[in-house]
Design an enzyme around this catalytic site. Structure first.
Site: not given
Ligand code: UD1
Length: 360
Positions: A206-208
């Site tokens: 997850l990084h957006r």
């Protein structure tokens, strides 16, 4: 002799530029390739590890830009890159992907009348809230060569008024790198290190910003992941942006079924992806890698700019509703393995096709 400056800046750029640089080096009399690193990413595990894993030679020039707001980062790259262009006077600048380094370097070059080639052109999520969508649209608008990875990209570029002569359907350089490194990655001992067994864990990334910068949304996704972890162990290498937004006492970090780690190098991550039962991600590139590896991918976004991974590959766009995520994971756990098709030209020869365009 063609002097070509190749740009890397952020983590997903390294695996895309490596096969292009390697291919350019096969033509020493015709091409002089130079590697510039903006240092948008600079940590050991966001940057340096990748040079070692991919055997990418050290950059010729560093811009030392680092983190900042979008305007700060983009502006700093432009100021530093303009000095490099003025001194080096290259014949062409090659940019890849959709990060801030991509648009910043492309824009600096065209203003100095230096042609630009964009690798991975034409992908569109049609969601202008994503910083990458803006970077993609603007980079394509000013690039001379547009190298595409899938048929929809050409349709998008035509819709934006691009001419046939500028567009080259060459395939996927990131897949060139995956295919070249698969055997090496298979020897990684990452699974043993994390006490995981093949096909007995889900892999999460997850990084957006739209998922992790919004506390309510992040908590909602992580609540779903805790439920998923009751059915299957979850490996979770944590991106620095996400790490910053996780409370120190976040229950996700204490859950014995969720194995969190620092960001991993290329080979360890490829091994972890290859052996996962399923992958949950908001990354773009991982949707493509799982398609090649035949591993089910649930994309935690409302859209994808890479539709071929859905129509031909193993990707499903499931959004970020907690119930929906849990349902889709359960469904996937009960399925026998899906073997998607391999999209056209994802065959390890994309870099070769790109470089042929420059020297023919
Ligand atoms: C960038 C790209 C994104 C890509 C992602 C892959 C843009 C707009 N976004 O997002 O498309 O998918 O890289 O990782 O270009 N940080 C560190 N160490 C580093 C780099 C960053 O700690 O080496 C931290 C910094 O606190 C920084 C934050 O991570 O503020 C975000 O970094 P940034 O480069 O702004 O964007 P990413 O979220 O990594």
């Amino acid at each position: 002799m063609l002097k070509i400056i190749n740009i890397v800046g952020a983590r997903p750029n390294f695996m895309k530029i490596t096969p292009i640089m390697q291919e350019m080096r096969k033509f020493p009399g015709q091409i002089n390739p130079i590697l510039v690193h903006t240092e948008q990413h600079y940590d050991e595990n966001m940057s340096k590890l990748f040079f070692r894993d991919l055997e990418l030679p050290q950059p010729d020039i560093y811009l030392g830009v680092g983190s900042g707001t979008h305007a700060e980062q983009t502006a700093k790259i432009m100021i530093e890159f303009e000095k490099v262009l003025t001194k080096e006077q290259p014949d062409l600048v090659v940019v890849v992907g959709d990060v801030n380094s991509t648009i910043a370097c492309a824009l600096t070059a065209v203003k100095l009348h230096i042609p630009v080639a964009h690798v991975e052109a034409g992908l569109r999520s049609f969601d202008r809230n994503m910083p990458e969508e803006i970077n993609r649209i603007l980079t394509d608008a000013i690039s001379d060569y547009l190298f595409t990875t899938e048929p929809d990209a050409e349709i998008n570029l035509f819709a934006e008024g691009k001419k046939k002569e500028q567009i080259f359907f060459v395939g996927n350089v990131m897949i060139d790198t995956l295919l070249r490194n698969k055997t090496k990655a298979d020897a990684s001992t990452v699974l043993a290190g994390l006490k995981l067994k093949p096909r007995e864990y889900a892999l999460l990334t997850l990084h957006r910003p739209e998922n992790v910068d919004n506390q309510a949304k992040l908590t909602n996704i992580l609540t779903a992941i805790e439920e998923v972890a009751r059915h299957i162990r979850v490996a979770f290498p944590i991106h620095p942006r996400t790490r910053k937004n996780l409370a120190i006492d976040s229950s996700i970090l204490k859950n014995p079924n969720i194995i969190s780690t620092e960001p991993l190098g290329y080979l360890d991550f490829l091994k972890l992806t290859s052996d996962a039962k399923l992958v949950l991600t908001d990354s773009g590139g991982i949707q493509e890698e799982t398609t090649i590896l035949g591993v089910p991918c649930l994309t935690l976004r409302n859209n994808t700019e890479r539709p071929v991974t859905v129509t031909q590959g193993t990707n499903r766009v499931v959004g970020t509703n907690a119930q929906k995520i849990i349902e889709e994971v359960k469904k996937t756990l009960n399925e026998t393995r899906i073997e998607g098709k391999i999209p056209k030209y994802w065959d390890g020869k994309a870099a070769q096709r790109i470089v042929q365009t420059f020297i023919r």
